[in-house]
Write a protein that holds these residues in place. Structure first.
Motif, PDB file in Angstrom:
ATOM      1  N   UNK A   1      21.927  -0.027  -5.096  1.00 11.11           N
ATOM      2  CA  UNK A   1      22.336  -0.931  -4.043  1.00 11.11           C
ATOM      3  C   UNK A   1      23.776  -1.440  -4.553  1.00 11.11           C
ATOM      4  N   UNK A   2      24.047  -1.708  -5.781  1.00 10.03           N
ATOM      5  CA  UNK A   2      25.165  -1.932  -6.142  1.00 10.03           C
ATOM      6  C   UNK A   2      26.197  -1.030  -5.984  1.00 10.03           C
ATOM      7  N   UNK A   3      25.791   0.464  -6.279  1.00  6.93           N
ATOM      8  CA  UNK A   3      26.702   1.523  -6.057  1.00  6.93           C
ATOM      9  C   UNK A   3      27.057   1.624  -4.604  1.00  6.93           C
ATOM     10  N   UNK A   4      26.155   1.460  -3.682  1.00 11.12           N
ATOM     11  CA  UNK A   4      26.485   1.464  -2.362  1.00 11.12           C
ATOM     12  C   UNK A   4      27.305   0.839  -1.962  1.00 11.12           C
ATOM     13  N   UNK A   5      27.053  -0.627  -2.485  1.00 10.85           N
ATOM     14  CA  UNK A   5      28.019  -1.745  -2.005  1.00 10.85           C
ATOM     15  C   UNK A   5      29.359  -1.546  -2.250  1.00 10.85           C
ATOM     16  N   UNK A   6      29.534  -1.041  -3.644  1.00  8.64           N
ATOM     17  CA  UNK A   6      30.958  -0.907  -4.210  1.00  8.64           C
ATOM     18  C   UNK A   6      31.860   0.224  -3.379  1.00  8.64           C
ATOM     19  N   UNK A   7      30.838   1.331  -3.307  1.00  9.84           N
ATOM     20  CA  UNK A   7      31.432   2.606  -2.495  1.00  9.84           C
ATOM     21  C   UNK A   7      32.075   2.007  -1.064  1.00  9.84           C
ATOM     22  N   UNK A   8      31.257   1.053  -0.390  1.00  8.45           N
ATOM     23  CA  UNK A   8      31.575   0.806   0.873  1.00  8.45           C
ATOM     24  C   UNK A   8      32.803  -0.257   0.821  1.00  8.45           C
ATOM     25  N   UNK A   9      32.913  -1.050  -0.140  1.00  4.29           N
ATOM     26  CA  UNK A   9      33.932  -2.128  -0.389  1.00  4.29           C
ATOM     27  C   UNK A   9      35.162  -1.283  -0.587  1.00  4.29           C
TER      28      UNK A   9
END
Length: 305
Positions: free
Chosen positions: A272-280
């Motif tokens: 979830x953290x990886x996904x959010x960071x990539x999106x940001x």
């Protein structure tokens, strides 16, 4: 002359009558609005105020409906956050207490001199591994809270991604070798310039690789970096147990664990953290998997203009 007076009086009476009807209708609508707001206050967020577009109170009714809808949306997010925090605390009590208890037990045995020689070394090594597990878990929690705080800000800058990627992967090679995982790394010599937060990018790769090591049971990992259109494409594949179709839909959700029995360690936050960071950072992460054959994670990051 008398006829004119009669006509004027008639017009006035009609106007007064119409105004009276309009005022009465508006008063009725205001009363309905008051009842609706009281209903909302008591917890019925689905209540709406009905009004025709040409009615005098229509703009106010629509504005109140919008406020109520926004209130309900924020309330739902608040409830979701509360539920997430409860799950985090439950996860924290299990995933921290268990390795901490084991760590204390092994260190206590060493301190009291209960064992010696190779057994003592084994105890120290186990304690060290548990300490690393704790640090890893706390790092993930810190990243999660930081990422979801109002103070979170990325330090976006232009970087040459191929060299940065090599530097990140170098630290994983001893771990691959220690766990007897065959690895293939394909990174081209040509430079690719992207705009990203360097710490965030490192966390994305580290979380994806850690997920493979912790949960895939793979003995082979392939890492490929290449250009696709106006993006840098990063592919991380393994030959592990794969992910079931139903689980694959949810793997980027916070606290989601494919292992419902909790037989494997993990916070349920890494992906979830990886996904959010990539999106940001203007990128995205996707996953494909075939149970029994392995999983492929794909990260796309836009090239710098």
């Amino acid at each position: 002359m008398e006829l004119v007076v009669v006509v004027l009086i008639g017009i006035v009476l009609v106007a007064v009558s119409h105004s009276f009807l309009v005022v009465r209708h508006v008063k009725k609508q205001i009363s309905e609005m008051s009842e609706a707001l009281a209903d909302v206050k008591n917890g019925n967020g689905n209540r709406r105020i009905l009004a025709e577009k040409n009615e005098l109170a229509a703009p106010l009714a629509y504005e109140i409906n919008g406020i109520v809808k926004n209130y309900e949306t924020r309330l739902a997010l608040l409830h979701q956050t509360e539920e997430t925090n409860k799950q985090l605390m439950t996860s924290l009590s299990h995933d921290v207490r268990t390795p901490l208890t084991t760590l204390i037990g092994y260190l206590d045995a060493v301190y009291k001199g209960i064992n010696s020689g190779k057994e003592r070394e084994k105890y120290i090594k186990t304690a060290l591994l548990k300490a690393h597990d704790l640090k890893e878990y706390i790092d993930v929690l810190f990243d999660w809270f930081k990422l979801n705080s109002n103070e979170f800000a990325m330090q976006m800058d232009i970087f040459e991604i191929t060299e940065q990627t090599r530097n990140i992967l170098i630290d994983w090679i001893p771990i691959f070798e220690d766990k007897q995982i065959e690895y293939v790394i394909e990174i081209p010599e040509c430079p690719f310039r992207v705009k990203l937060d360097l710490d965030g990018y490192a966390r994305i790769l580290n979380n994806l690789i850690q997920n493979v090591i912790s949960h895939s049971h793979a003995d082979r990992i392939e890492f490929t970096l290449l250009q696709q259109d106006r993006n840098v494409k990063i592919i991380l594949s393994d030959n592990g147990i794969g992910i079931e179709k139903e689980d694959l839909k949810h793997i980027f959700e916070r606290l989601y664990k494919c292992d419902k029995g909790r037989s494997e360690k993990g916070s349920g936050l890494g992906l979830s953290i990886a996904h959010q960071l990539a999106t940001k950072m203007g990128g995205r992460i996707t996953a494909e998997s075939t149970p029994g054959k392995g999983t492929v994670f794909t990260v796309l990051i836009p090239l710098a203009e």
